[in-house]
Design a protein around this motif. Sequence first.
Motif, PDB file in Angstrom:
ATOM      1  N   VAL A 260     -22.539  56.646  -4.513  1.00 50.60           N
ATOM      2  CA  VAL A 260     -23.858  56.077  -4.776  1.00 50.60           C
ATOM      3  C   VAL A 260     -24.760  57.234  -5.167  1.00 50.60           C
ATOM      4  O   VAL A 260     -24.999  58.147  -4.371  1.00 50.60           O
ATOM      5  N   ALA A 261     -25.237  57.233  -6.416  1.00 50.70           N
ATOM      6  CA  ALA A 261     -26.014  58.351  -6.948  1.00 50.70           C
ATOM      7  C   ALA A 261     -27.505  58.056  -6.855  1.00 50.70           C
ATOM      8  O   ALA A 261     -27.978  57.042  -7.379  1.00 50.70           O
ATOM      9  N   GLY A 262     -28.233  58.947  -6.151  1.00 60.14           N
ATOM     10  CA  GLY A 262     -29.672  58.780  -5.972  1.00 60.14           C
ATOM     11  C   GLY A 262     -29.995  58.357  -4.561  1.00 60.14           C
ATOM     12  O   GLY A 262     -29.530  57.310  -4.101  1.00 60.14           O
ATOM     13  N   ALA A 263     -30.779  59.165  -3.854  1.00 55.11           N
ATOM     14  CA  ALA A 263     -31.071  58.897  -2.445  1.00 55.11           C
ATOM     15  C   ALA A 263     -32.450  58.279  -2.248  1.00 55.11           C
ATOM     16  O   ALA A 263     -33.103  58.501  -1.238  1.00 55.11           O
ATOM     17  N   GLY A 264     -32.893  57.481  -3.219  1.00 52.80           N
ATOM     18  CA  GLY A 264     -34.156  56.761  -3.091  1.00 52.80           C
ATOM     19  C   GLY A 264     -33.931  55.340  -2.582  1.00 52.80           C
ATOM     20  O   GLY A 264     -32.888  55.026  -1.992  1.00 52.80           O
ATOM     21  N   ILE A 265     -34.932  54.455  -2.835  1.00 55.68           N
ATOM     22  CA  ILE A 265     -34.866  53.072  -2.338  1.00 55.68           C
ATOM     23  C   ILE A 265     -33.606  52.363  -2.830  1.00 55.68           C
ATOM     24  O   ILE A 265     -32.879  51.739  -2.064  1.00 55.68           O
TER      25      ILE A 265
ATOM     26  N   GLY B 236     -30.736  53.640  -4.107  1.00 56.94           N
ATOM     27  CA  GLY B 236     -29.494  54.238  -3.648  1.00 56.94           C
ATOM     28  C   GLY B 236     -29.202  53.927  -2.189  1.00 56.94           C
ATOM     29  O   GLY B 236     -28.064  53.584  -1.827  1.00 56.94           O
ATOM     30  N   ILE B 237     -30.220  54.026  -1.349  1.00 52.18           N
ATOM     31  CA  ILE B 237     -30.022  53.750   0.081  1.00 52.18           C
ATOM     32  C   ILE B 237     -29.674  52.277   0.295  1.00 52.18           C
ATOM     33  O   ILE B 237     -28.786  51.938   1.082  1.00 52.18           O
ATOM     34  N   GLY B 238     -30.335  51.389  -0.468  1.00 57.47           N
ATOM     35  CA  GLY B 238     -29.999  49.962  -0.387  1.00 57.47           C
ATOM     36  C   GLY B 238     -28.564  49.699  -0.798  1.00 57.47           C
ATOM     37  O   GLY B 238     -27.843  48.940  -0.136  1.00 57.47           O
ATOM     38  N   ALA B 239     -28.121  50.336  -1.878  1.00 53.05           N
ATOM     39  CA  ALA B 239     -26.750  50.155  -2.355  1.00 53.05           C
ATOM     40  C   ALA B 239     -25.739  50.707  -1.354  1.00 53.05           C
ATOM     41  O   ALA B 239     -24.697  50.091  -1.099  1.00 53.05           O
TER      42      ALA B 239
ATOM     43  N   ILE C  49     -39.618  45.552  -8.529  1.00 50.95           N
ATOM     44  CA  ILE C  49     -40.865  45.180  -7.857  1.00 50.95           C
ATOM     45  C   ILE C  49     -41.060  45.966  -6.558  1.00 50.95           C
ATOM     46  O   ILE C  49     -42.124  45.930  -5.954  1.00 50.95           O
ATOM     47  N   GLY C  50     -40.022  46.707  -6.123  1.00 50.49           N
ATOM     48  CA  GLY C  50     -40.182  47.569  -4.953  1.00 50.49           C
ATOM     49  C   GLY C  50     -39.239  47.259  -3.804  1.00 50.49           C
ATOM     50  O   GLY C  50     -39.217  47.963  -2.802  1.00 50.49           O
ATOM     51  N   THR C  51     -38.441  46.193  -3.946  1.00 48.59           N
ATOM     52  CA  THR C  51     -37.440  45.833  -2.936  1.00 48.59           C
ATOM     53  C   THR C  51     -36.075  45.861  -3.600  1.00 48.59           C
ATOM     54  O   THR C  51     -35.827  45.092  -4.527  1.00 48.59           O
ATOM     55  N   SER C  52     -35.198  46.756  -3.160  1.00 46.74           N
ATOM     56  CA  SER C  52     -33.928  46.895  -3.888  1.00 46.74           C
ATOM     57  C   SER C  52     -33.100  45.613  -3.778  1.00 46.74           C
ATOM     58  O   SER C  52     -33.039  44.977  -2.723  1.00 46.74           O
ATOM     59  N   TYR C  53     -32.476  45.259  -4.882  1.00 43.58           N
ATOM     60  CA  TYR C  53     -31.633  44.071  -4.970  1.00 43.58           C
ATOM     61  C   TYR C  53     -30.479  44.199  -3.970  1.00 43.58           C
ATOM     62  O   TYR C  53     -30.130  43.245  -3.261  1.00 43.58           O
ATOM     63  N   THR C  54     -29.892  45.403  -3.885  1.00 41.35           N
ATOM     64  CA  THR C  54     -28.733  45.592  -3.006  1.00 41.35           C
ATOM     65  C   THR C  54     -29.097  45.414  -1.525  1.00 41.35           C
ATOM     66  O   THR C  54     -28.244  45.051  -0.722  1.00 41.35           O
ATOM     67  N   ALA C  55     -30.365  45.668  -1.162  1.00 39.00           N
ATOM     68  CA  ALA C  55     -30.772  45.542   0.241  1.00 39.00           C
ATOM     69  C   ALA C  55     -30.676  44.105   0.731  1.00 39.00           C
ATOM     70  O   ALA C  55     -30.594  43.865   1.945  1.00 39.00           O
TER      71      ALA C  55
END
Length: 447
Positions: free
Chosen positions: A11-16, A18-21, A142-148
């Motif tokens: 998972v590349a990227g440790a932002g919202i 990436g963490i959600g994924a 919109i600010g809420t990750s789809y994967t979360a």
Amino acid sequence: MEKTESKKILVAGAGISGIGAAHMLIETGESVVLYDSNESLDRKKLEEEVPGARILLGELTAHEAEQIGYCVISPGIPLRAPFVQVLKEAGVPILGEIEAAYRHGKGRLAAITGTNGKTTTTALVGEILRAYFPSTFVVGNIGTSYTAHALEMREDSVTAAEVSSFQLETIVDFHPQVSAILNITPDHLDRHGSMEEYIRVKELIAKNQGAEDTCVLNYEDEELRRFGGTIPARVVYFSSRRPVKGGVYVEGDSIVSELSGEKELLVKTEELKILGRHNHENACAAAAVAWAMGVPLDVIRNVMKEFRAVEHRIEFVTEKDGVAYYNDSKGTNPDAAIQGIRAMVRPTVLIAGGYDKGSQYGEWLSACVGKVTKLILLGQTAQKIAAEAEGLGLTDYCFASSMEEAVQLAREAARPGDAVLLSPACASWGMFKNYEERGRIFKELVK
């Protein structure tokens, strides 16, 4: 999506995103490596945020790449990043965060894109869906990750997703039952390289749709009108300038629907709590999307009347000493910022400028003539905007080194009856983490 045997998921990227994924994949039993090229990130904090993931920071080696089954990449990372080339050379498939989420999610999906207006439109679609369907999710850019939230979705769920061009670059099977493209104007050319490529990527939202699906398009956008004639999906148009058969449109002071085959009033524009013609377009698009998702017009009508502007989009902050302050930090490109200027009904002190995405500012500055009494410029683009402003006779401008200084200068320049508008026409990067942080700081300083 089947579990990947033996190999790890990067998972590349440790932002919202990436963490959600990473959380989603760990929950499905995958072995996850959370990777970020920024070596200075707090490894311990990331280990606490994503227990169960191995944290990898800095350079990605060819040896590491060989252990990877596929990569889920966060939208903020350009596909020309060096580690992406390492993965490609190792034959590792690259999936976007919304692609991974789509493969795990359930129910029906409405996906909304466009250069401008997509956050407001997605938020309004989400409110309408919530008023009718028991299980509704509002996700994406919109600010809420789809994967979360993908694993919470059920067969009877409905999802409204705001999707950006960055997210659409890496879709494969992503297939919304209802898609919408609100408009396409120049933006992110520093990433996509040309307007033609930017248009191509935006239009990928409908790539997997068939005749049983719906694509909602802006009739007033010439490119989208052309595009509507080339796709298998059923096309529903919206317009702020003319009647469109079978669609939704602004007629005088009314928003009118022909979605059911009959012409009927949805709302009077004066009944809406969102300002400006661009928001009337957003309302038209949202009505068409919600209707295509199965919501009755009376539910759509009731929610439209109560819906308020989203944070950072021509958001009224307060009035002090007779001066009204507005936060339009989401005006991250000239076309979005034009809408902010047009919505102002008072003489306006404008705070603008920021990161240079390669945009042209002439049309936006022309909209400021006769309305903006003083221009306060910030960031990387300040000198460039000032030079274009001078050519249009906008000579009352000054520079600020921080938002704090900009707000102070605006307070000094504004007179009772004026407005102060933060509408940068530029991205926030370089001075702020994102447009949300920029808007929040502005509001805190004003208050």
